[in-house]
Each structure stands twice: as structure tokens, then as C-alpha cells.
Design an enzyme around this catalytic site. Structure first.
Site, PDB file in Angstrom:
ATOM      1  N   HIS A 159      41.952  36.765  33.293  1.00  0.00           N
ATOM      2  CA  HIS A 159      41.117  37.353  32.242  1.00  0.00           C
ATOM      3  C   HIS A 159      41.010  38.865  32.419  1.00  0.00           C
ATOM      4  O   HIS A 159      41.192  39.642  31.475  1.00  0.00           O
ATOM      5  CB  HIS A 159      39.713  36.746  32.283  1.00  0.00           C
ATOM      6  N   SER A 217      44.428  32.659  27.688  1.00  0.00           N
ATOM      7  CA  SER A 217      43.272  33.543  27.669  1.00  0.00           C
ATOM      8  C   SER A 217      43.589  34.961  28.129  1.00  0.00           C
ATOM      9  O   SER A 217      42.847  35.896  27.812  1.00  0.00           O
ATOM     10  CB  SER A 217      42.145  32.970  28.525  1.00  0.00           C
TER      11      SER A 217
END
Length: 416
Positions: free
Chosen positions: A343, A284
Site C-alpha cells: 500500500h 491495492s
């Protein structure tokens, strides 16, 4: 002249004359003297020539206005500029090609004045005040139908040669390593975890980011090949393929690879600095880098993109919504295992590296300054992270030079 020709050559008669028999092309009046027939065609021919000359002059002025290279020919680009100059902003990409193809008599892919003049006579909308109405009726709006063609300088840069397979290849590799671990635990009676959630398989142990084995530097990147659970893998694959392919169509494979890997590296580096004892799995960091890379290309190519403001709003809304959701989860769920720092760092890297490497179709002065700022900030942050890892070992857990199993409870997965 016979009566059969009167319909072709109407006669202009003097007032008060009565119709008499016709003899040898002459008409007799009341005094018996023959009166010469005066065809209207003869009277209007000069007016027609004058009107045609005026029309040709008007068209010629239009022709020269858009003949920017003064070669007495209009090429495809010049014709498109002329059409769009009539506020036909939604012009189909194939329209100008079609017009040149229809009227290019000598096959040189250009229109000389005679060819252009014939085009304007057959297509009055080119120089008509009803240009907008023509566009509204005949030219489809973008994305209205499957067969519509896109427009815009940015969108016209899209190409399928070479095919956009970078993110597809990364995704296949991630699937392969995921399946290796699934197969490894398939018949293990001691495995009580759900499919794909056991991180003690051969691929996971080799590639996962392990804070106790930081000396194996490849783990700062290869943790992207490890996923914890089917949904974790599926969501990452779906988003990175959709976003990555769209970028690769314009910016080519190597730029997308740099952005993706920069996001992955920034994700592990940031997590290692803020949470030194946390294991890390998932791609991610790279996915968020692709998201903010879209924002970067919108900034760089604002004027060249169709609906740039809408695209920017979509990505900003997504990022802000995800940020708010992440903060809420982190504060309310003590068992939350999502690596939010990865992230955030991946997103920052995607924005900075995107500004640095993505194509800028028409560079402005301020964009050049922005380029330098983005590059310097990225390398400053990356260098600081590397130096801290090298020269401040006390900040990190003691290194384990012997294999040890990873525990699910200590792993942060980069889930969206």
C-alpha cells in the site's frame, strides 16, 4: 390639434394661463392671442439622445476592455471573462453560450459591438452593480442539483470521448481470473476454503507474486489479477473504478494506465525487499496509486480546480486515517495478512508518477522543479530495487524452478 391627441402630446402651459378652446393646433390665452403648444417630447429628445450616447460610450468602454485581441468582436472566452470579472464565480458553463446564441444575429459565434450593446440593454445585470445578486438567484451552485453544470478550468477538461474505460477493462480482467479459480474449485470436495480464497487455482498459480519464482518477472505485475475472497475483490474494484474514471476524464487512458501499473510494480517491489518470503495478491498497490494521483493533480492544478482545498483535505484525511489504522492492525493482530508495504509503496509511486505524467493545465516555475524531483526520485527508487533483486540474490529465498502450491498462511493480500 384635436383633444384626442392631448394624451400623447402633453402641453407645457405658461403660468396664469387658463384653458381655452383649441384652434388649428394653437391655444389662446387671456389676451386672446394664440399660444403655441410646446410638446415635452421635443424638449426631452435631445436629453434622451445624450443619455443614450453616454450609455453607448460606457458599454463601448466595457466592450473594448474585454476585447483582448482587438478584433472588435467578443468571443465566448472573452464574454466569460467579462461575466466572471463581476465576481460571478459560480457561473454556469452554459450561460455564456446561451447569451451569445441569443444575441448573435449574423451567426458568426461572436458578438460585435451592436450585438453586444443590444445584449446589455436586454440584460442589465451584465454591467450592473447587482451582479452578485443575479448570480446568487439565477446561477445554481455546483452539485446542488443533478442538472447543474460544473465550472472551473480543470473540470472543463473532462471529456467522454474516448470513454473512460481503462479501469473498467482492468476490473473485468480481474473478475474473469477470479471466476476461473472459483469455477475450478466449485466441485472439489477437498476444498474447505470460502469462495475465492483458495490460491491454488490455475489463474492464481500463474499470476500470483511468488517469492520463490521471482525469475518469472511478470509476477511483479500480474499478481494484481489475483484476489483472496469476494470482499477483497469487491473493494478493490469499487475504489479503482470510482477513482480511475474521475482521473481518466481529464488525463486520458494512457496516463492512468502508467500510474496504476507503477503502483502495482512498486507494491510488489517494496514487499519483496522488506518481506522476501511473502506471497502477494491483490490490486491495492494500484488502487493506492490512484488515490495519491488525485493528490498529485490537485497540487499541479490547484488554481484551476473547484474546491481544491476540500478535495485535498478529503484525500489526506483518508490516507492518514488508513495509515493509522494499518499501524494499529499490524501491532495488535499477529494474524493480519494485509500487505501494508505494498500500500505504502503504491501510494508513493502514484504521487511521484502522477506529478510526472498528469496534465498540468497552467505550469508554474516551481511545478517544473517539482516535476524533475518526482521523476528522478521515482526512477532512482525503481532502479535501486531492480539492482538489488539482480545483484543481491542472498537477500531473497532460494528460487524454486519446479511448481509448488502456495499456502494461504504465507500470502499477503492487498486489502484496503
Amino acid at each position: 390639434m384635436s383633444n384626442n391627441n392631448n394624451s400623447l402630446y402633453p402641453q407645457l402651459k405658461m403660468a396664469g394661463l387658463q384653458e381655452n378652446t383649441t384652434t388649428n393646433g394653437m391655444e389662446r390665452g387671456d389676451n386672446g392671442h394664440p399660444q403655441e403648444e410646446i410638446p415635452l417630447q421635443r424638449l426631452t429628445s435631445e436629453e434622451q439622445r445624450a443619455a443614450e450616447t453616454a450609455e453607448r460610450q460606457k458599454v463601448y468602454e466595457l466592450f473594448k476592455k474585454y476585447d483582448t485581441n482587438n478584433d472588435d468582436r467578443l468571443n465566448l472566452k472573452e464574454l466569460k471573462v467579462m461575466i466572471k470579472g463581476g465576481l460571478c464565480r459560480q457561473m454556469s458553463r452554459g450561460l455564456s453560450h446561451h447569451l451569445i446564441h441569443m444575441n448573435d444575429r449574423n451567426g458568426d459565434r461572436h458578438l460585435d459591438f451592436e450585438e453586444f450593446y443590444e445584449l446589455t440593454q436586454n440584460n442589465k445585470w451584465l454591467i450592473s452593480s447587482v451582479m452578485n445578486e443575479y448570480c446568487r438567484l439565477l446561477v445554481p451552485l455546483p452539485n446542488r442539483e443533478i442538472g447543474d453544470q460544473i465550472d472551473g478550468a480543470y473540470e472543463r477538461q473532462m471529456t467522454f470521448c474516448p470513454p473512460p474505460l481503462t479501469m473498467v477493462i482492468f476490473s473485468l480482467i480481474e473478475v474473469i481470473f477470479f471466476l476461473i479459480d472459483v469455477i475450478y474449485f466449485k466441485d472439489d470436495p477437498n476444498n474447505t476454503k470460502k469462495v475465492g480464497e483458495n490460491t491454488n487455482g490455475p489463474a492464481a498459480k500463474l499470476f500470483i507474486y511468488n517469492p520463490y519464482r521471482r525469475y518469472e518477472a511478470w509476477r511483479f505485475v500480474t499478481y494484481m489479477f489475483v484476489h483472496v475472497g469476494i470482499m477483497h475483490l469487491f473493494m478493490n474494484l469499487l475504489i479503482q473504478i470510482l477513482l480511475g474514471v474521475a482521473l481518466e476524464l481529464v488525463h486520458h487512458w494512457w496516463r492512468i494506465t502508467l500510474i496504476y501499473l507503477a503502483g502495482v510494480l512498486a507494491g510488489s517491489m517494496g514487499t519483496s525487499l522488506t518481506s522476501p518470503t511473502i506471497y502477494l495478491a491483490g490490486a491495492s498497490g494500484g488502487v493506492y496509486a490512484l488515490i495519491t494521483a488525485h493528490i498529485a493533480t490537485i497540487i499541479l492544478n490547484w488554481k484551476e480546480m473547484e474546491f481544491a482545498i476540500i478535495q485535498l483535505c478529503v484525500f489526506l484525511i483518508f490516507c492518514l486515517t488508513d495509515l493509522g489504522t494499518s499501524i494499529y492492525r499490524h501491532m495488535t493482530d499477529q494474524n493480519d495478512q494485509v500487505g501494508y508495504v505494498a500500500h505504502l509503496c503504491g501510494a508513493l509511486a502514484g504521487l511521484l508518477v502522477g506529478i510526472g505524467v498528469l496534465r498540468n493545465l497552467k505550469e508554474q516555475k516551481w511545478e517544473r522543479i517539482l516535476w524533475w524531483v518526482a521523476i528522478l526520485v521515482f526512477f532512482a527508487l525503481l532502479s535501486a530495487g531492480i539492482l538489488i533483486h539482480i545483484f543481491d540474490p542472498s537477500h531473497f529465498p532460494r528460487q524454486d524452478y519446479f511448481p509448488r502450491n502456495t499456502s494461504w498462511e504465507s500470502i499477503r493480500s492487498n486489502k484496503l
